[in-house]
Design an enzyme around this catalytic site. Structure first.
Site, PDB file in Angstrom:
ATOM      1  N   HIS A  55       0.911  -0.997  -0.066  1.00 53.38           N
ATOM      2  CA  HIS A  55      -0.240   0.092   0.055  1.00 53.38           C
ATOM      3  C   HIS A  55       0.799   1.235   0.122  1.00 53.38           C
ATOM      4  O   HIS A  55       1.231   1.839   1.005  1.00 53.38           O
ATOM      5  CB  HIS A  55      -0.782  -0.135   1.479  1.00 53.38           C
ATOM      6  CG  HIS A  55      -1.808  -1.133   1.356  1.00 53.38           C
ATOM      7  ND1 HIS A  55      -3.206  -0.991   0.909  1.00 53.38           N
ATOM      8  CD2 HIS A  55      -1.644  -2.614   1.398  1.00 53.38           C
ATOM      9  CE1 HIS A  55      -3.873  -2.192   0.953  1.00 53.38           C
ATOM     10  NE2 HIS A  55      -3.049  -2.889   1.412  1.00 53.38           N
ATOM     11  N   GLN A 148     -10.964   1.113   0.490  1.00 54.65           N
ATOM     12  CA  GLN A 148     -10.579   0.760   2.000  1.00 54.65           C
ATOM     13  C   GLN A 148     -11.911   0.727   2.998  1.00 54.65           C
ATOM     14  O   GLN A 148     -11.924  -0.112   3.727  1.00 54.65           O
ATOM     15  CB  GLN A 148      -9.633   2.114   2.634  1.00 54.65           C
ATOM     16  CG  GLN A 148      -9.259   2.004   4.160  1.00 54.65           C
ATOM     17  CD  GLN A 148      -8.173   0.933   4.289  1.00 54.65           C
ATOM     18  OE1 GLN A 148      -6.929   1.042   4.067  1.00 54.65           O
ATOM     19  NE2 GLN A 148      -8.435  -0.094   4.956  1.00 54.65           N
ATOM     20  N   HIS A 206      -8.757  -8.027  -1.535  1.00 54.20           N
ATOM     21  CA  HIS A 206      -8.549  -8.111  -0.029  1.00 54.20           C
ATOM     22  C   HIS A 206      -9.537  -8.759   0.410  1.00 54.20           C
ATOM     23  O   HIS A 206     -10.659  -8.619   0.381  1.00 54.20           O
ATOM     24  CB  HIS A 206      -8.241  -6.622   0.675  1.00 54.20           C
ATOM     25  CG  HIS A 206      -7.150  -5.963   0.626  1.00 54.20           C
ATOM     26  ND1 HIS A 206      -6.704  -5.464  -0.685  1.00 54.20           N
ATOM     27  CD2 HIS A 206      -6.251  -5.776   1.625  1.00 54.20           C
ATOM     28  CE1 HIS A 206      -5.499  -4.888  -0.390  1.00 54.20           C
ATOM     29  NE2 HIS A 206      -5.503  -5.183   0.968  1.00 54.20           N
ATOM     30  N   GLU A 209      -9.682 -11.146   5.111  1.00 50.83           N
ATOM     31  CA  GLU A 209      -8.639 -10.580   6.041  1.00 50.83           C
ATOM     32  C   GLU A 209      -9.199 -10.688   7.673  1.00 50.83           C
ATOM     33  O   GLU A 209      -9.332  -9.544   7.993  1.00 50.83           O
ATOM     34  CB  GLU A 209      -7.928  -9.480   5.636  1.00 50.83           C
ATOM     35  CG  GLU A 209      -6.706  -9.161   6.302  1.00 50.83           C
ATOM     36  CD  GLU A 209      -5.785  -7.702   6.119  1.00 50.83           C
ATOM     37  OE1 GLU A 209      -6.593  -7.054   5.333  1.00 50.83           O
ATOM     38  OE2 GLU A 209      -4.876  -7.773   6.648  1.00 50.83           O
TER      39      GLU A 209
HETATM   40 FE   FE2 Z   1      -3.215  -5.247   1.989  1.00 51.70          FE
END
Ligand code: FE2
Length: 429
Positions: A55, A148, A206, A209
């Site tokens: 990132h 995000q 993603h 997670e």
């Molecule tokens: Fe990541």
């Protein structure tokens, strides 16, 4: 005539050294005639290292505006929400310029960076797109639109994803386990796949997670990959919940990931510190099933994820550090497994990124990395300095390892951290 002859290189998996020819920036068969020659004296040589998951927009923000005292994911998210308010295009570019140099010095020449798109002004995306142009061919940057705060759960999330693609982002991301509901999570994956399929782009999500064994979005990714015929163009990153799935479910899932020809990225630095925070003892490692995925023939890569940001305060953007941690945390200390760790920071991510002319064979571009170590095991054990980094046949980074001495019995001696070669047996009289 060759431009350069690299003598005495030791290639991964080989015991004997060999010479590598370089002509017009490409690897060529070795010939005796060369304008220049460099003796590598048995150093391990790999293709350029590949960073499949970082990132960049958040690098070097550790301590801004405050330190993460618990080290937890949630305190990290809270600190980042404060830091984002002061983000500017120049601020992002300035920090990333520094880390790109660190990466190049570590032998990394190909980088896939997730970039947060949950900002109506898309400042981080603009900064990274401009910087990619600015650096030219000095390094190769792939950018992922990374929401995000979610796609379905963030105001205008879908529009921001589309705008990021229009600005020149290469890969479509998502964060389904962070969406408000299971349904939103599935919708976000389908949105990302449809966008990628329509634009001819790759996908890197993603996914799962978390330590929640009910977080099962990677199966949706496999189904979409199969449905759209996108095998080989899709990566699932993190997938730490897989650690906590029951074995019967994990077996079925891994078979489907194989069928979908998906790539997997594990991020041992961040996830070794962030996972298991809600557990009482025993504390789970919260790590994806690297060994089982590899055994099934699935491409698994190592990512660095963070460099000095609110989630992970350490790191020098060196994939070898991440490989070193995975050797322990993923119990990959077997002799063959240590070699596999090197593949997981070179050839495996090169495949996930779809790189062409990558490798050590004649006809590949001469993007190389020579380590101050003779073997894969020593490279990882020593987190060995990169003696020489070449891009298109030109030296772009070098490290002169410093000498270490000890004073022993009043004499100063040079310390060599390599295992001494066995002494020859004394011949019998
Ligand atoms: Fe990541």
């Amino acid at each position: 005539m060759l431009d350069l002859l690299l003598k005495g290189a030791r290639l991964p998996g080989e015991l004997e050294t060999r010479d590598i020819g370089i002509k017009d920036g490409m690897i060529s068969e070795p010939e005796p005639e060369a304008r220049h020659a460099i003796d590598l004296a048995g150093a391990l040589v790999t293709p350029a290292l590949v960073e499949p998951h970082i990132h960049l927009d958040a690098v070097l923000t550790e301590g801004e505006p405050r330190h993460n005292d618990t080290g937890s994911l949630f305190e990290g998210i809270a600190i980042w929400a404060e830091r984002v308010k002061t983000l500017t295009v120049e601020d992002v570019k300035q920090r990333v310029r520094t880390v790109l140099r660190w990466q190049l010095a570590n032998g990394v020449q190909f980088v896939r960076s997730h970039v947060d798109v949950c900002d109506p002004e898309l400042k981080a995306v603009r900064a990274l797109v401009e910087l990619r142009q600015e650096i030219g061919d000095q390094m190769t940057l792939q950018l992922v639109a990374f929401p995000q705060q979610g796609i379905m759960s963030f105001d205008g999330g879908q529009d921001l994803m589309r705008r990021a693609i229009d600005l020149g982002v290469d890969v479509v991301g998502a964060i389904p386990h962070y969406e408000l509901t299971r349904e939103y999570g599935e919708l976000s994956i389908k949105f990302a796949f449809d966008l990628a399929a329509n634009k001819g782009l790759r996908v890197d999500i993603h996914c799962d997670e978390t330590d929640d064994d009910q977080s099962r979005f990677v199966e949706v990714m496999a189904a979409e990959t199969i449905r759209l015929g996108m095998g080989g163009r899709v990566t699932a990153s993190h997938t730490t919940a897989m650690h906590s799935y029951n074995n019967a479910y994990a077996y079925r899932l891994i078979n489907n990931l194989k069928r979908a020809q998906m790539h997997m990225v594990t991020n041992p630095l961040d996830n070794s510190t962030l996972q298991g925070r809600f557990d009482s003892y025993p504390i789970r490692r919260g790590h994806t099933r690297v060994k089982e995925l590899l055994a099934a023939g699935i491409n698994v890569c190592i990512g660095h994820d963070s460099v000095m940001d609110p989630w992970y305060p350490l790191g020098v953007a060196d994939p070898l550090q991440a490989a070193f941690v995975l050797a322990h945390y993923g119990q990959m200390s077997g002799h063959g497994e240590l070699r596999t760790l090197m593949d997981m920071i070179t050839w495996n991510p090169a495949s996930a990124l779809g790189l062409e002319k990558y490798g050590l064979l004649p006809g590949c571009r001469a993007d190389l990395c020579a380590f101050a170590a003779p073997s894969e095991m020593d490279a990882i054990r020593l987190i060995a300095p990169r003696k020489l980094v070449m891009r298109g046949g030109k030296i772009v980074a070098r490290t002169e390892p410093e000498h270490t001495t000890v004073t022993w019995d009043d004499k100063e001696e040079l310390v060599d951290f390599l295992k001494p070669a066995p002494k020859p047996a004394v011949p019998a009289l």
